[in-house]
Design a protein around this motif. Structure first.
Motif, PDB file in Angstrom:
ATOM      1  N   ASP A 215      37.845  18.030 -83.824  1.00  0.00           N
ATOM      2  CA  ASP A 215      38.177  17.946 -85.243  1.00  0.00           C
ATOM      3  C   ASP A 215      38.308  19.377 -85.753  1.00  0.00           C
ATOM      4  O   ASP A 215      37.306  20.067 -85.980  1.00  0.00           O
ATOM      5  CB  ASP A 215      37.067  17.202 -85.992  1.00  0.00           C
ATOM      6  N   LEU A 216      39.534  19.838 -85.932  1.00  0.00           N
ATOM      7  CA  LEU A 216      39.763  21.228 -86.301  1.00  0.00           C
ATOM      8  C   LEU A 216      39.477  21.499 -87.771  1.00  0.00           C
ATOM      9  O   LEU A 216      39.612  22.640 -88.222  1.00  0.00           O
ATOM     10  CB  LEU A 216      41.190  21.648 -85.944  1.00  0.00           C
ATOM     11  N   ASP A 217      39.059  20.475 -88.501  1.00  0.00           N
ATOM     12  CA  ASP A 217      38.571  20.701 -89.859  1.00  0.00           C
ATOM     13  C   ASP A 217      37.093  21.100 -89.853  1.00  0.00           C
ATOM     14  O   ASP A 217      36.534  21.389 -90.920  1.00  0.00           O
ATOM     15  CB  ASP A 217      38.757  19.441 -90.713  1.00  0.00           C
ATOM     16  N   ARG A 218      36.479  21.093 -88.697  1.00  0.00           N
ATOM     17  CA  ARG A 218      35.090  21.526 -88.529  1.00  0.00           C
ATOM     18  C   ARG A 218      35.074  22.736 -87.607  1.00  0.00           C
ATOM     19  O   ARG A 218      35.979  22.929 -86.794  1.00  0.00           O
ATOM     20  CB  ARG A 218      34.243  20.393 -87.955  1.00  0.00           C
ATOM     21  N   PRO A 219      34.039  23.584 -87.681  1.00  0.00           N
ATOM     22  CA  PRO A 219      34.022  24.815 -86.883  1.00  0.00           C
ATOM     23  C   PRO A 219      34.078  24.574 -85.368  1.00  0.00           C
ATOM     24  O   PRO A 219      33.546  23.588 -84.856  1.00  0.00           O
ATOM     25  CB  PRO A 219      32.699  25.467 -87.286  1.00  0.00           C
TER      26      PRO A 219
ATOM     27  N   SER B  55      34.160  29.129 -87.735  1.00  0.00           N
ATOM     28  CA  SER B  55      34.473  29.119 -86.306  1.00  0.00           C
ATOM     29  C   SER B  55      34.247  30.499 -85.704  1.00  0.00           C
ATOM     30  O   SER B  55      34.235  31.513 -86.411  1.00  0.00           O
ATOM     31  CB  SER B  55      35.927  28.686 -86.084  1.00  0.00           C
ATOM     32  N   TYR B  56      34.096  30.526 -84.396  1.00  0.00           N
ATOM     33  CA  TYR B  56      33.860  31.774 -83.674  1.00  0.00           C
ATOM     34  C   TYR B  56      34.986  32.031 -82.672  1.00  0.00           C
ATOM     35  O   TYR B  56      35.566  31.086 -82.120  1.00  0.00           O
ATOM     36  CB  TYR B  56      32.555  31.713 -82.884  1.00  0.00           C
ATOM     37  N   LEU B  57      35.244  33.304 -82.437  1.00  0.00           N
ATOM     38  CA  LEU B  57      36.122  33.737 -81.352  1.00  0.00           C
ATOM     39  C   LEU B  57      35.322  34.635 -80.426  1.00  0.00           C
ATOM     40  O   LEU B  57      34.672  35.583 -80.883  1.00  0.00           O
ATOM     41  CB  LEU B  57      37.327  34.518 -81.894  1.00  0.00           C
ATOM     42  N   ALA B  58      35.351  34.334 -79.134  1.00  0.00           N
ATOM     43  CA  ALA B  58      34.772  35.218 -78.121  1.00  0.00           C
ATOM     44  C   ALA B  58      35.871  35.569 -77.132  1.00  0.00           C
ATOM     45  O   ALA B  58      36.563  34.679 -76.616  1.00  0.00           O
ATOM     46  CB  ALA B  58      33.615  34.542 -77.397  1.00  0.00           C
ATOM     47  N   THR B  59      36.054  36.861 -76.894  1.00  0.00           N
ATOM     48  CA  THR B  59      37.090  37.287 -75.963  1.00  0.00           C
ATOM     49  C   THR B  59      36.620  38.517 -75.205  1.00  0.00           C
ATOM     50  O   THR B  59      35.793  39.295 -75.694  1.00  0.00           O
ATOM     51  CB  THR B  59      38.414  37.583 -76.704  1.00  0.00           C
TER      52      THR B  59
ATOM     53  N   THR C 181      34.009  26.938 -81.549  1.00  0.00           N
ATOM     54  CA  THR C 181      33.939  28.209 -80.829  1.00  0.00           C
ATOM     55  C   THR C 181      35.125  28.269 -79.876  1.00  0.00           C
ATOM     56  O   THR C 181      35.289  27.401 -79.011  1.00  0.00           O
ATOM     57  CB  THR C 181      32.635  28.344 -80.036  1.00  0.00           C
ATOM     58  N   VAL C 182      35.970  29.285 -80.053  1.00  0.00           N
ATOM     59  CA  VAL C 182      37.148  29.489 -79.210  1.00  0.00           C
ATOM     60  C   VAL C 182      36.819  30.559 -78.177  1.00  0.00           C
ATOM     61  O   VAL C 182      36.457  31.688 -78.531  1.00  0.00           O
ATOM     62  CB  VAL C 182      38.366  29.918 -80.059  1.00  0.00           C
TER      63      VAL C 182
ATOM     64  N   PHE D 130      34.150  41.025 -77.468  1.00  0.00           N
ATOM     65  CA  PHE D 130      33.400  40.873 -78.707  1.00  0.00           C
ATOM     66  C   PHE D 130      33.253  39.398 -79.039  1.00  0.00           C
ATOM     67  O   PHE D 130      33.916  38.525 -78.461  1.00  0.00           O
ATOM     68  CB  PHE D 130      34.090  41.602 -79.868  1.00  0.00           C
ATOM     69  N   VAL D 131      32.365  39.136 -79.994  1.00  0.00           N
ATOM     70  CA  VAL D 131      32.231  37.818 -80.619  1.00  0.00           C
ATOM     71  C   VAL D 131      32.395  38.032 -82.118  1.00  0.00           C
ATOM     72  O   VAL D 131      31.830  38.967 -82.681  1.00  0.00           O
ATOM     73  CB  VAL D 131      30.857  37.181 -80.322  1.00  0.00           C
ATOM     74  N   ALA D 132      33.181  37.192 -82.756  1.00  0.00           N
ATOM     75  CA  ALA D 132      33.424  37.335 -84.195  1.00  0.00           C
ATOM     76  C   ALA D 132      33.517  35.963 -84.832  1.00  0.00           C
ATOM     77  O   ALA D 132      33.868  34.975 -84.175  1.00  0.00           O
ATOM     78  CB  ALA D 132      34.709  38.131 -84.446  1.00  0.00           C
ATOM     79  N   ARG D 133      33.207  35.913 -86.120  1.00  0.00           N
ATOM     80  CA  ARG D 133      33.156  34.656 -86.849  1.00  0.00           C
ATOM     81  C   ARG D 133      34.168  34.650 -87.980  1.00  0.00           C
ATOM     82  O   ARG D 133      34.341  35.656 -88.685  1.00  0.00           O
ATOM     83  CB  ARG D 133      31.748  34.451 -87.430  1.00  0.00           C
TER      84      ARG D 133
END
Length: 271
Positions: free
Chosen positions: A144-148, A181-185, A150-151, A251-254
């Protein structure tokens, strides 16, 4: 899925990286190349192991922060514990989507669908992460992409030659994600040792790996709240004392939360 060769004659990026990282799913060609690279360039297996350990810490951290959905892009071959195993051990209702276009990876991803928590869900998308809209459309079967969410984009954007293009792909995914949501790369850092290793890897039959500097990594997180500076991933929330820096940076970012008081300012919580 269309029929594709599940036993490639030469080494594969997924299989070689899996072997370097301590996994057990790879071909003889993958093993031979991984052993040759690791013997000459110890920096590479260190980076591969650090990448998986980073994944575990990111999933654990964001799951404990309340995230119950994960989109694992360019997942590669499994090195236990997998994303769903870490996340569902914390919250059994967690939903995880794995995405890759390597046929061997997809076969293993299918097997994972029967392993996850019965309360949650594990799904896969057979596709190229660069096809953002198609990937998102298929991920919506489970998430459900309306909820956070973690990518996770770990050790995979370095397969894209142009760093600006790689960052834009990450940005497109994050624009589709809900606030919170979070992005980790992460990707291999442009150091002399890594440059030599990448050249040897390509000479051994592996696909090109494009190294990144900190300045090339940072734009992927534009507009997000960095949880830690861009740098060696072994130093992000380490679980062991005094870890050694590795030539795998990230990094990890929100994604900032929307205001709850009717104002136009964005809430910037401390995490």
């Amino acid at each position: 899925m269309s029929e594709r060769d599940l036993q490639p004659k030469g080494p594969s990026s997924a299989g070689t990286w899996c072997c370097l990282g301590g996994g057990h799913v790879y071909t003889e060609a993958d093993r031979e190349l991984a052993e040759a690279i690791g013997h000459s360039f110890p920096v590479v297996p260190s980076a591969a192991r650090a990448s998986h350990a980073f994944l575990e810490r990111v999933v654990d951290h964001t799951a404990r922060a309340g995230i119950e959905q994960f989109l694992d892009l360019g997942t590669g071959l499994p090195v236990e514990p997998n994303t769903h195993e870490v996340a569902q051990a914390i919250e059994k209702n967690t939903r995880v989507v794995y995405v890759d276009n390597d046929p061997t990876v997809i076969e293993h991803a299918r097997a994972l669908m029967a392993i996850g928590s019965p309360e949650g869900a594990v799904d896969y998308v057979d596709g190229d992460v660069r096809d953002v809209q198609k990937t998102l459309d298929e991920a919506r079967r489970t998430l459900d992409l309306d909820r956070p969410v973690t990518v996770l984009m770990l050790s995979m954007l370095g397969h894209i030659e142009n760093p600006a293009e790689a960052s834009e792909i990450a940005q497109r995914y994050m624009r589709a994600m809900a606030p919170g949501s979070y992005l980790a790369t992460c990707d291999s850092y442009d150091s002399p040792d890594m440059r030599a290793a990448a050249a040897a890897y390509a000479a051994g039959g592996g696909p090109p790996i494009y190294l990144r500097t900190a300045a090339q990594l940072e734009p992927a997180g534009a507009g997000l709240e960095f949880l830690a500076p861009v740098g060696p991933i072994s130093l992000w929330h380490p679980t062991e004392p005094d870890p050694e820096p590795v030539d795998q940076w990230g990094f990890v970012a929100r994604k900032p939360l929307l205001p709850t008081d009717g104002s136009t300012e964005i809430d910037h919580p401390v995490i």
